[in-house]
Every structure is written in C-alpha cells, then in structure tokens.
Design a protein around this motif. Structure first.
Motif, PDB file in Angstrom:
ATOM      1  N   GLY A 170     -98.735  26.985  55.653  1.00 43.32           N
ATOM      2  CA  GLY A 170     -98.935  28.380  55.426  1.00 43.32           C
ATOM      3  C   GLY A 170     -97.991  29.431  55.311  1.00 43.32           C
ATOM      4  N   ALA A 171     -97.188  29.401  55.405  1.00 41.19           N
ATOM      5  CA  ALA A 171     -96.655  30.142  54.861  1.00 41.19           C
ATOM      6  C   ALA A 171     -95.812  29.963  53.626  1.00 41.19           C
ATOM      7  N   GLY A 172     -96.219  28.894  53.010  1.00 35.53           N
ATOM      8  CA  GLY A 172     -96.033  29.230  51.199  1.00 35.53           C
ATOM      9  C   GLY A 172     -97.109  29.147  51.014  1.00 35.53           C
ATOM     10  N   ILE A 173     -98.256  28.685  51.558  1.00 31.53           N
ATOM     11  CA  ILE A 173     -99.490  28.855  50.991  1.00 31.53           C
ATOM     12  C   ILE A 173     -99.311  30.647  50.595  1.00 31.53           C
ATOM     13  N   ARG A 174     -99.299  31.297  51.922  1.00 30.27           N
ATOM     14  CA  ARG A 174     -99.163  32.795  51.752  1.00 30.27           C
ATOM     15  C   ARG A 174     -98.665  33.212  50.263  1.00 30.27           C
ATOM     16  N   HIS A 175     -97.662  32.772  50.569  1.00 30.22           N
ATOM     17  CA  HIS A 175     -96.672  32.969  48.897  1.00 30.22           C
ATOM     18  C   HIS A 175     -97.027  32.529  47.903  1.00 30.22           C
ATOM     19  N   LEU A 176     -97.327  31.842  47.424  1.00 26.81           N
ATOM     20  CA  LEU A 176     -98.210  31.014  46.162  1.00 26.81           C
ATOM     21  C   LEU A 176     -99.314  32.014  46.076  1.00 26.81           C
TER      22      LEU A 176
END
Length: 287
Positions: A170-176
């Motif tokens: 989830g954190a990776g998707i929000r960053h992207l």
C-alpha cells in the motif's frame, strides 16, 4: 455542493458477457464510464454496441500484460513479449522484467500507440480518458510514455489509482500515485481528486460499495472515481481463461441496485464521466 462521481467499468471487450454486463450497469444502474481493452478478444464486435450509448464515457484500457496477444508482433516489441510471443501474465512478472531493465520504453510507446489506433481508428471510439490494465502506468518508466501519449492523442484526463492498504504494498502504491500525480499535473492532464477500486478490485458487492461511497463522501473531494468490474455470466472457456476470482455478477447486482442509487443521491453526488471533470485553467476539452 454538488460533487462529481465517475463510476468506471474496466475490461470492456474482454468477453461478450463482460461487455453486456457493463452496458446493463449503465442502462439500468450507475455506471457512467467504461475503459475498453484493445487487446480483448471481443473488442471489435462489442465496440459497435457503444455507438448506441452516447452518455457512456469511453476510455482506453491500455495493456502490457495478460493472456491475450499484443496488437504488434514480438518482432516489433521484443522487450514486451515472452518466449511464447505474448505479454507477461501479470503485473508482478512485468515489474520483475522492468526492474531488471529488460523493458524498452520505445516498445511500450509502439504498442500503446497501436492499441490507441485500434480503438480510435478501427473501432471508431472517441476517448474521454486513458488508464491501464492492472494500473501499470503507476510505474514511472511506463507513466512517462503514458502521459506523453495522452497529450499526443489529445486525451485530457487519466486515472490516478491509489491504495489505502497497510504495509509495504500500500505504501509503495501511494508513493507511485503521488509521483504520477505530479507528472500528470505538470502535463496539464486532469484526474479525479479521490479514487477507489484498486484495493476492492472484483469484490465491490453492495455492502462494500455502500461503505466506499460513504468514505469518499466524507473525504470532501469534489471529484471522485470508483473503478469496478461488472459482467454477466461467461461461458466456461472464458471463466478458465480469466480466472482472477472477480465477482462480476455480484458487482453488476450492486451497481444496478436502488439502494446504491439512493445512497449516491443522499450524499449529493451527481454521476458523470471524465469529460465532466472541471479544468482549473478553464481550458475547453480537446476535440
């Protein structure tokens, strides 16, 4: 305050049952927009049905993965195809290749352009927006091509997916998603302010849709997208080919329910398409 809600159904053209379900969810429910899969086996046949639905927004669901073949040959896009001549099967396989530097952005541009040519030329569609199958335009090397093509094809709006999931994914998707928002903003492209559908993909039955509408209403966003995956029953071959575990019939039932329509109205949303997104700069939509 009246706020805009776009309810977009993905995968139009994948099977006839999916296309029929999306049209039913539009005619008898709350679906206002759809994304058409140029590599879908039924896209040529089902694209003709869209001519009878002028109020249904129509976008391109650009693909670099899946079991269906690309528009171009493996000789034309060698870094996008596997030994069997098709795309990688899923986003994990694609990102493994991309992270290893084995994807040429020029191949992405050629294949995406061919898919856009098929949809706008052969199928005669006028596009309100662009997005990608399994949200691959979140990946920066893909997003650069994706944004450039949106501008070249004069498509003014694109999907901005995100996630509320906990943990590294989830954190990776929000960053992207934040990086993509900066890129699309710099290019003058429009996005809804809030989004749902990635975490819930294939499982937007009525209780979850009601909760999602409530949450998006509470966010205060003036423009919102929910992307969904309705469909009517498919034959056994299609079910086996696209075994993603999606509850398409359940989503269709929810999207055509009176309860959902009432909940949307209660929160003061008006439903519409990507073409209804307001442009802060006051520019007209591209012709």
């Amino acid at each position: 305050m009246t706020r805009l809600l776009i309810i977009n159904a993905d995968d139009y053209g994948l099977t006839e049952g999916i296309a029929r379900g999306i049209l039913r969810a539009h005619r008898h429910g709350v679906v206002t927009s759809t994304s058409v899969l140029a590599v879908g086996p039924c896209v040529r046949r089902t694209a003709r049905w869209l001519a009878d639905e002028p109020a249904l927004g129509t976008g391109a669901h650009l693909a670099l993965i899946g079991v269906d073949p690309p528009v171009l040959t493996s000789r034309e896009i060698p870094t996008l195809t596997t030994g069997r001549g098709g795309f990688p099967r899923d986003w994990r396989s694609f990102l493994a290749r991309a992270s290893a530097g084995r994807i040429d952005p020029a191949d992405v541009e050629r294949e995406f352009s061919a898919q856009l040519e098929r949809l706008t030329g052969e199928c005669g569609l006028r596009l309100t927006h662009l997005d990608t199958h399994q949200h691959l335009h979140l990946w920066p090397p893909v997003s650069r091509v994706f944004v450039a093509l949106a501008r070249r094809w004069r498509v003014s709006a694109v999907r901005l997916p995100s996630s509320r999931a906990r943990g590294p994914k989830g954190a990776g998707i929000r960053h992207l998603s934040s990086r993509l928002a900066r890129r699309t903003g710099a290019a003058g492209l429009l996005n809804p302010e809030a989004y749902a559908g990635l975490d819930e993909a294939g499982r937007l039955t009525l209780p979850r849709l009601m909760t999602t509408i409530d949450r998006l209403a509470a966010s205060g966003a003036a423009t919102v997208e929910i992307n969904c995956h309705p469909g009517e029953g498919c034959d056994d071959a299609a079910r086996a080919r696209y075994s993603w575990g999606f509850h398409r019939a359940g989503e269709l039932a929810a999207l055509t329910s009176r309860e959902l329509r009432d909940r949307i109205a209660r929160h003061g949303f008006r439903t519409g398409t990507y073409a209804d997104l307001p442009d802060p700069a006051g520019r007209p939509s591209p012709a």
